[in-house]
Write a protein that holds these residues in place. Structure first.
Motif, mmCIF file in Angstrom:
data_model
loop_
_atom_site.group_PDB
_atom_site.id
_atom_site.type_symbol
_atom_site.label_atom_id
_atom_site.label_comp_id
_atom_site.label_asym_id
_atom_site.label_seq_id
_atom_site.Cartn_x
_atom_site.Cartn_y
_atom_site.Cartn_z
ATOM 1 N N THR A 186 0.784 -1.210 -0.017
ATOM 2 C CA THR A 186 0.119 0.077 -0.010
ATOM 3 C C THR A 186 0.677 1.364 -0.136
ATOM 4 O O THR A 186 0.478 2.297 0.456
ATOM 5 N N PHE B 7 -3.330 -2.123 -4.512
ATOM 6 C CA PHE B 7 -3.611 -1.081 -3.988
ATOM 7 C C PHE B 7 -3.738 0.049 -5.120
ATOM 8 O O PHE B 7 -2.725 0.255 -5.807
ATOM 9 N N PRO B 8 -4.873 0.834 -5.017
ATOM 10 C CA PRO B 8 -6.048 1.098 -4.031
ATOM 11 C C PRO B 8 -7.030 0.273 -4.025
ATOM 12 O O PRO B 8 -8.091 0.392 -3.609
#
Length: 296
Positions: A125, A208-209
């Motif tokens: 992330t 991610f996201p």
């Protein structure tokens, strides 16, 4: 202004992923004139393989497995199904790929159930900040990979025998066949490369996201269709430009959704198709497409 800048940067990075998917559409269409609507399920298959194997083998080996699985699935679709009906009209071929898409998506959905898989990608992330705008590292890597892929494809089609064979097959398949070009080999290679590109795009699309890998990913991948059509069915530069445009349009629509409520909900899902339609009204062959290409 900083918000707009951030949305544009994120849109360009999302557009790079759409460009990878659209390049696969173009590869197949140039080689076989097939509108491949099974591309989303092939992408989902590649991501699914990565999601189910990375814990055991690590991300990079799992990625190779996912790319190989998607490429093999794409080649099998061509060899087992499309090759037998190569002379059919474009509408029939497109409907066949829709049928394949439904079958693959149904089976993959059954395998996944309600689980949300993760890719195990090393960037996780993480984000980077550019001029005050936060951009996921996955999207930055996607943009870099897209640049490399475009450069490699350009070199292949410009300087290799396969590139010459594909250009000949796209221009006049009958004459190319008479000249000794093996059209079936050209087609199978194009489908395999398109499948591999789909798997790579799938990793970035589910990182991610994004919340992860789920059956809806195959449908999300079809958001690249406006990018493909917008750029031109048979244009590699068009796939890239179309992907970037659709990525920016999608991100801006989502970012300013609160200010455009009078246009309805889920605006970001509609605007790519609206832009595509507006461009096609002016240029029916897309921004860079060949005017002589037949359309369904």
């Amino acid at each position: 202004m900083s918000n707009l800048f951030g949305l544009v940067l994120n849109g360009l990075s999302l557009g790079a992923i759409y460009a990878l998917i659209a390049l696969g559409f173009v590869m197949i269409f140039k080689a076989t004139h097939v509108l491949n609507f099974a591309h989303g399920s092939v992408l989902l298959l590649g991501a699914f393989v990565v999601g189910t194997t990375h814990d055991r083998f690590g991300f990079w080996l799992a990625l190779l497995f996912g790319i190989a699985a998607a490429a093999l699935a794409a080649v099998l679709i061509d060899v087992v199904i499309m090759r037998r009906v190569r002379a059919a009209d474009l509408g029939t071929l497109a409907i066949l790929t829709l049928g394949v898409d439904v079958l693959m998506l149904t089976e993959l959905t059954r395998q996944m159930g309600t689980s949300i898989l993760t890719t195990g990608a090393p960037w996780g992330t993480d984000t980077i900040t550019v001029a005050g705008a936060n951009i996921p590292v996955s999207r930055v890597v996607a943009a870099l990979v897209t640049v490399v892929v475009v450069a490699v494809l350009w070199a292949v089609f410009k300087f290799t025998n396969y590139g010459i064979a594909m250009r000949a097959a796209a221009a006049d398949g009958g004459t190319a066949d008479l000249m000794g070009i093996r059209l079936n080999r050209v087609a199978a290679t194009a489908w395999g490369v398109a499948g591999a590109l789909a798997a790579v795009a799938g990793i970035f699309l589910t990182s991610f996201p994004s919340p992860g890998i789920s059956p809806t990913v195959g449908l999300v991948a079809l958001a690249a269709i406006p990018a493909w059509v917008l750029g031109g069915f048979d244009s590699f530069p068009g796939a890239v430009v179309g992907g970037l445009i659709i990525g920016v349009v999608t991100t801006l629509s989502a970012g300013y959704q609160g200010d455009l409520t009078f246009l309805g909900r889920d605006l970001a899902q509609v605007t790519p198709y609206a832009v595509m339609l507006l461009v096609l009204l002016i240029r029916p062959s897309g921004l860079f497409g060949t005017k002589e290409v037949a359309r369904v």
